[in-house]
Design an enzyme around this catalytic site. Structure first.
Site, PDB file in Angstrom:
ATOM      1  N   GLU A 164       0.894  -1.449   0.453  1.00 50.82           N
ATOM      2  CA  GLU A 164      -0.218   0.366  -0.336  1.00 50.82           C
ATOM      3  C   GLU A 164       0.828   1.210   0.140  1.00 50.82           C
ATOM      4  O   GLU A 164       0.763   1.904   0.941  1.00 50.82           O
ATOM      5  CB  GLU A 164      -0.467   0.048   0.955  1.00 50.82           C
ATOM      6  CG  GLU A 164      -2.099  -1.034   1.516  1.00 50.82           C
ATOM      7  CD  GLU A 164      -2.802  -1.200   2.202  1.00 50.82           C
ATOM      8  OE1 GLU A 164      -3.065  -0.581   3.498  1.00 50.82           O
ATOM      9  OE2 GLU A 164      -3.953  -1.870   2.125  1.00 50.82           O
ATOM     10  N   GLU A 224      -6.313  -8.337  -0.834  1.00 48.49           N
ATOM     11  CA  GLU A 224      -6.221  -8.627   1.347  1.00 48.49           C
ATOM     12  C   GLU A 224      -8.125  -8.297   0.550  1.00 48.49           C
ATOM     13  O   GLU A 224      -8.863  -7.118   0.527  1.00 48.49           O
ATOM     14  CB  GLU A 224      -5.823  -6.891   1.547  1.00 48.49           C
ATOM     15  CG  GLU A 224      -4.854  -7.791   1.625  1.00 48.49           C
ATOM     16  CD  GLU A 224      -3.962  -5.945   2.910  1.00 48.49           C
ATOM     17  OE1 GLU A 224      -5.077  -5.559   3.267  1.00 48.49           O
ATOM     18  OE2 GLU A 224      -2.874  -5.873   2.527  1.00 48.49           O
TER      19      GLU A 224
HETATM   20  C1  GLA Z   1      -3.961  -3.251   4.908  1.00 52.84           C
HETATM   21  C2  GLA Z   1      -2.582  -3.340   4.624  1.00 52.84           C
HETATM   22  C3  GLA Z   1      -3.139  -4.725   5.955  1.00 52.84           C
HETATM   23  C4  GLA Z   1      -3.943  -4.631   7.163  1.00 52.84           C
HETATM   24  C5  GLA Z   1      -4.712  -4.288   6.616  1.00 52.84           C
HETATM   25  C6  GLA Z   1      -5.895  -4.160   7.881  1.00 52.84           C
HETATM   26  O1  GLA Z   1      -5.389  -3.588   4.601  1.00 52.84           O
HETATM   27  O2  GLA Z   1      -1.927  -3.860   3.989  1.00 52.84           O
HETATM   28  O3  GLA Z   1      -1.368  -5.069   6.332  1.00 52.84           O
HETATM   29  O4  GLA Z   1      -3.765  -3.537   7.744  1.00 52.84           O
HETATM   30  O5  GLA Z   1      -5.141  -2.874   5.632  1.00 52.84           O
HETATM   31  O6  GLA Z   1      -7.393  -4.133   7.326  1.00 52.84           O
END
Ligand code: GLA
Length: 701
Positions: free
Chosen positions: A165, A318
């Site tokens: 991210e 995710e």
């Molecule tokens: C993001 C991060 C993860 C985790 C999620 C929690 O997408 O990449 O490491 O912290 O949020 O929802």
């Protein structure tokens, strides 16, 4: 930007990935370093039970992989990779550069990003780096080199996950220097920059390059052109780092896919530019279970991911099995909703369903974030649902690589987003993503599949293009939209489109300057309505009535027909919504935020006139999508309602989740899903549609 060493194409690499995985990717982030080794063994066994075929390792492991400067310890990760391999589980290996370790930031505290107000982020969270810092860059690349070299031949390695991210803007000294260099590349001279930034306003003229820098916190409002360039710079400099890591990994593993994970409605990075440098778009998606319609914004993001690489399948990198832990109130998903959301993503082009994370942490910041295996262990409803989904997905292996097609496009463009929300405009609460969602929703409700495009795309494949608040248009883009209409396309433009040029400078001669020709209408003044729910009435040309709120404009026609006029308020009697015949096409202008009923009716009429049809007529709340390829066609029906819904699947096909034949009327339970491999690829309905489209296109295009 570096040029990518080519071996195979992205499509080849994805095909190889899914062949090796045996179909759809299923699994999640796995953080074994948080657990003793005996838990690793249980993990591997439970992963097999759950049908997991891919885990993402090492996302946050820099401090365990490089324990002090130049001292690498890959032993533990080797053991985990070997364990995964022995259990037939593939690895999506991350470069952990989202978390520079404590020893590194202690040596170089100026790696920490600086906020606009001069405050520096401290150590203790993540994404705590200024991507322009040369030591951060060097160390991150060195680690990627080591990992590439070390794991290239590991039999468990299936793909790479660069960073996590990509994030923060930094206003620190390294960003400042890099920004200046970026501007010197962009502008031929300082005078050129002074012109582009309108620096004569408020006496901001620069007389030497050394005076130019990041737009740190000003005393009051700051220069919008400068801030726009800073957004462009930030996205480009992070992408530059990504491509440098990617190129290293590509050299070691030319045939493996390389991606990073995107976020929902994420403003900082221009995902069109980013996706072009990746093998697949990959999205982290966390719809809030408290919002009954959160699947609509999710759908928008899914269609965006599908569009970023021109229809190529993408991945959910995710999602949560239950609750997240980052909001003030973290509500868990109801039974069946995780499954429904997973199928929604697949219906909209995803070839991967991964979660954050495999095992719920017992300590640290995210200890309350749900996982595939929760604190209670595998004896829970969530783990049962995880196993059931893993089993079901095996029957969908034939879907991977298939695509959807759309005849409607919606413009989604980061330059527009950045420029619109920079403030110093008639209202400060402008929200680009919500403006896009407003035009997307009626088409989603009607089961009309849409693509997203940026303002640079060729539009010739589309019969209808919607342009919500496309605030910034270059001369070239404006010409492209005009040519599209003149060649027979239908365009629907909302307020706050085509207002500024490339430098964020207003286009003169009446709003929306870039589009007034094609719209046959222009505004002399913007009239935002008061934020307390003020509304005005509209009279429609067919005698009906409607209303508008939030935004209105003093509009004049210049050849366009009036579809709706203001019937109350200070603009009573003036046109509000117009349609202009232009060349062989037409362009609608919405000078106001019209109510949802009128908007739906208007877009429905535009779809019909453009020969665009829903995937299938179904009851409200039942989402219908199609994917096709390899001589097969798949129909998805997703019941987002909390009540059963009856749908007619016509000629039918084989229900892939049960293996049974299905045709005619089908009852979907609440949150129910039907995935049908359709009997006939060339079914009569599609033929009817093609004939109708051809006939309409003859008259409308
Ligand atoms: C993001 C991060 C993860 C985790 C999620 C929690 O997408 O990449 O490491 O912290 O949020 O929802």
């Amino acid at each position: 930007m570096t040029s990518e060493p080519q071996a195979s194409t992205a499509e080849d690499r994805l095909k190889g990935l899914h062949e090796r995985l045996g179909g759809i990717a299923y699994g999640g982030d796995y953080n074994p370093e948080q657990w003793p080794r005996d838990v690793w063994l249980e993990d591997a066994r439970l992963m097999q039970e759950a049908g997991v075929n891919l885990v993402t390792l090492a996302v946050f492991s820099w401090s365990r992989l490089e324990t002090s400067d130049g001292v690498y310890d890959f032993g533990w990760l080797d053991d985990v990779m070997d364990l995964m391999h022995r259990h037939g589980i593939g690895v999506d290996l991350a470069t952990p550069d989202a978390v520079p370790p404590a020893w590194l930031t202690q040596q170089h505290p100026d790696i920490h990003p600086v906020l606009a107000d001069g405050t520096t982020f401290g150590f203790g969270s993540r994404q705590h780096f200024d991507v322009s810092h040369p030591v951060y860059r060097r160390k991150a690349l060195a680690l990627a080199e080591r990992m590439g070299e070390h794991y290239a031949k590991h039999p468990a390695l299936r793909m790479w996950h660069v960073g996590n991210e990509y994030g923060p803007l930094s206003y620190g000294p390294w960003a400042d220097k890099a920004f200046r260099g970026w501007l010197q590349q962009k502008y031929s001279s300082l005078e050129d920059l002074n012109q582009a930034w309108s620096t004569d306003v408020w006496g901001q003229v620069y007389s030497d390059w050394s005076q130019v820098g990041v737009p740190a916190q000003p005393r009051t409002w700051s220069n919008p052109s400068r801030r726009l360039d800073f957004h462009r710079f930030t996205s480009a400099s992070m992408l530059d780092h990504y491509t440098a890591v990617r190129d290293i990994l590509r050299r070691h593993t030319p045939d493996l896919p390389i991606v990073t994970n995107f976020m929902r409605f994420y403003k900082t990075n221009d995902y069109w530019a980013w996706a072009a440098e990746e093998d697949a778009a990959a999205l982290d998606i966390y719809p809030d279970p408290r919002e009954a319609d959160s699947h609509v914004a999710a759908a928008l993001n899914f269609d965006l991911m599908r569009s970023l690489r021109n229809g190529q399948p993408w991945m959910v990198m995710e999602q949560a099995t239950g609750a997240v832990s980052q909001w003030p109130i973290n509500v868990s998903k109801l039974p069946g909703k995780m499954r429904l959301g997973s199928y929604q993503a697949i219906a909209q082009g995803s070839d991967g369903i991964l979660f954050f994370q495999w095992r719920q942490a017992r300590g640290g910041t995210e200890r309350y974030h749900s996982a595939m295996v929760g604190h209670a262990g595998p004896i829970t409803r969530i783990f049962r649902e995880v196993c059931e989904l893993g089993t079901e997905l095996k029957s969908l292996a034939g879907l991977t690589g298939t695509r959807s097609s759309a005849k409607v496009a919606i413009v989604f463009d980061w330059d527009c987003w950045w420029a619109l929300e920079l403030g110093n405009s008639p209202r400060s609460d402008l929200n680009y993503a919500q403006e896009v969602l407003r035009l997307y929703r009626p088409l989603f409700d009607a089961n009309v599949t849409v693509d997203f495009v940026d303002t640079k795309r060729d539009l010739s494949q589309y019969s209808l293009v919607l342009m919500p608040a496309a605030y910034l248009l270059t001369d070239e883009s404006a010409r492209r939209f005009e040519d599209y209409v003149s060649d027979g396309g239908r365009l629907v433009v909302s307020y706050l489109s085509g207002i500024v040029d490339e430098s964020n400078t207003i286009r003169l001669g009446g709003y929306p300057g870039a589009l007034r020709n094609v719209l046959g209408a222009w505004s002399e003044e913007m009239h935002p309505l008061a934020g307390d729910g003020e509304e005005v009435k509209l009279t429609l040309s067919d005698g009906g009535t409607a209303s508008a709120g939030y935004w209105t404009e003093h509009l004049h026609t210049d050849g366009a027909d009036v579809l709706a006029s203001y019937a109350s308020g200070r603009l009573a009697g003036a046109p509000a919504v117009t349609r202009n015949a232009f060349g062989r096409g037409s362009a609608v202008y919405l000078s106001a935020r019209v109510d949802a009923t009128f908007l739906s009716a208007l877009l429905d009429a535009e779809c019909k006139a453009a020969g665009v049809h829903p995937e299938l007529d179904g009851p409200r709340g039942v989402q219908v999508r199609r994917r096709a390829g390899k001589g097969k066609r798949f129909l998805f029906m997703l019941n987002h309602n909390d009540a059963p819904a009856s749908v007619n699947v016509g000629g039918g096909g084989t229900d892939l989740l049960t293996g049974h034949p299905v045709q005619g009327a089908v009852e979907l339970p609440p949150s129910g899903v039907l995935v049908l491999e359709e009997n006939s690829v060339e079914d009569t309905r599609l033929e009817d549609r093609r004939t109708a489209d051809a006939a309409t296109n003859d008259t409308t295009r």
